[in-house]
Design a protein around this motif. Structure first.
Motif: not given
Length: 340
Positions: A7, A14-15, A17-18, A71, A94, A318, A322
């Motif tokens: 990641v 976003v990272g 959330e991933m 991200a 992304n 989401r 992510a």
């Protein structure tokens, strides 16, 4: 048996959330690495019940790793994504950098999952813009039934789409409204965002539309159908998380609102909440943390032939970012990659 997953940009909204979604969906992982820029080096992030320490993106060797979820912004992606891809790691990006590259598939799994098969040209797959992702999820099943001619969409996009700085600015300005001595002029946005809306996301283009609006047009055509005509007005609103869209659709064939409702209820990734009563619809605050794209306010448009209106809401961190990236990784694993 699982995959070796990286990641990139793990400390950002976003990272993080991933990582949450990889854990929630129990993505098959044998080994995971979390990368960040040197200024965030050594920061800790959560992955399920584990705490991971970030490694340096600048010196990381992607050789032997299967999938890298990127991200980070376009500038960092431009430097590091080809490096990772060249070392044999499939990049799911992304940023906007590769979305319109004809050799890079632009994928929303509920809509065009088979496009993943084209990843091998550059070893890169692009994630669409957050506002596009939820829109095409809603349009796809209706397009399959009645063929969409034209879409008019107005977005109500949360500040998290502008990153941590956008969320901080809304928070600080909201507090300052009640403390006149603590003035917080706009820095991330072009005007005050607290208690206001701003009809401007990304830069202006020569024809008067913003780049965010342009993205929705060209990405929808690439993902769904090049023949669909689409016009958008993208607006930033004082909401922390969750993008909303008012969508007007004109079809080639008549589509009754009741049939449309039934089609959407059966479609992947969609939840229909559509009661014609107070509160019988979904607002952005209610979609936060959910995987689904929510559809409400489905009704005929009596001003055109074969027209429908609907309201579309999704957690932009989401489905808009992510989750869609992790879903792409899932499809990639099912169709293309071998575990272990």
């Amino acid at each position: 048996m699982g995959y070796k997953v990286v990641v990139v940009g793990a400390t950002g909204n976003v990272g993080r959330e991933m990582l949450n979604i990889l854990a929630e969906r129990e993505f098959p992982i044998d080994e995971i690495a979390v990368l960040a820029s040197r200024r965030s080096l050594g920061s800790e992030v959560s992955f399920g019940d584990r705490t991971l320490k970030t490694k340096d993106l600048d010196t990381f060797d992607f050789t032997g790793w299967d999938i890298a979820l990127f991200a980070v912004g376009s500038e960092a992606t431009k430097k590091y994504a080809p490096l990772a891809a060249g070392q044999g790691c499939v990049v799911i990006d992304n940023s906007s950098l590769y979305r319109m590259d004809p050799d890079v598939p632009l994928v929303v799994p509920e809509v065009n999952a088979d496009a993943v098969m084209g990843y091998s040209k550059k070893n890169i797959i692009a994630n669409p813009n957050c506002s596009t992702a939820q829109l095409v999820v809603a349009l796809k099943p209706l397009h399959d039934r009645a063929t969409i001619k034209r879409v008019v969409v107005s977005t109500y996009q949360s500040v998290s789409g502008a990153g941590k700085e956008g969320m901080d600015e809304l928070w600080d300005q909201t507090k300052s409204i009640y403390n006149p001595t603590d003035d917080k002029p706009p820095t991330k946005f072009t005007k005050q965002i607290a208690f206001n809306v701003i009809p401007h996301i990304d830069v202006f283009m020569e024809d008067g539309q913003t780049k965010e609006e342009w993205k929705m047009v060209v990405e929808t055509k690439k993902i769904l159908d090049k023949n669909i005509k689409l016009t958008a007005t993208c607006v930033r609103v004082p909401v922390f998380v969750g993008h909303s869209e008012a969508v007007n659709i004109e079809f080639e064939e008549h589509l009754d609102e009741d049939e449309a409702r039934d089609i959407l209820r059966e479609a992947p990734g969609i939840m229909v909440v559509d009661k014609r009563e107070d509160g019988g619809y979904v607002s952005p605050i209610e979609c936060v943390g959910d995987f689904a794209t929510y559809i409400s306010r489905i009704r005929q448009d009596p001003t055109i032939d074969n027209g429908l209106n609907l309201w579309c809401v999704s957690d932009n961190l989401r489905k808009g970012a992510a989750l869609n990236a992790v879903q792409i990784a899932e499809v990639l694993g099912q169709k293309c990659l071998k575990k272990g």
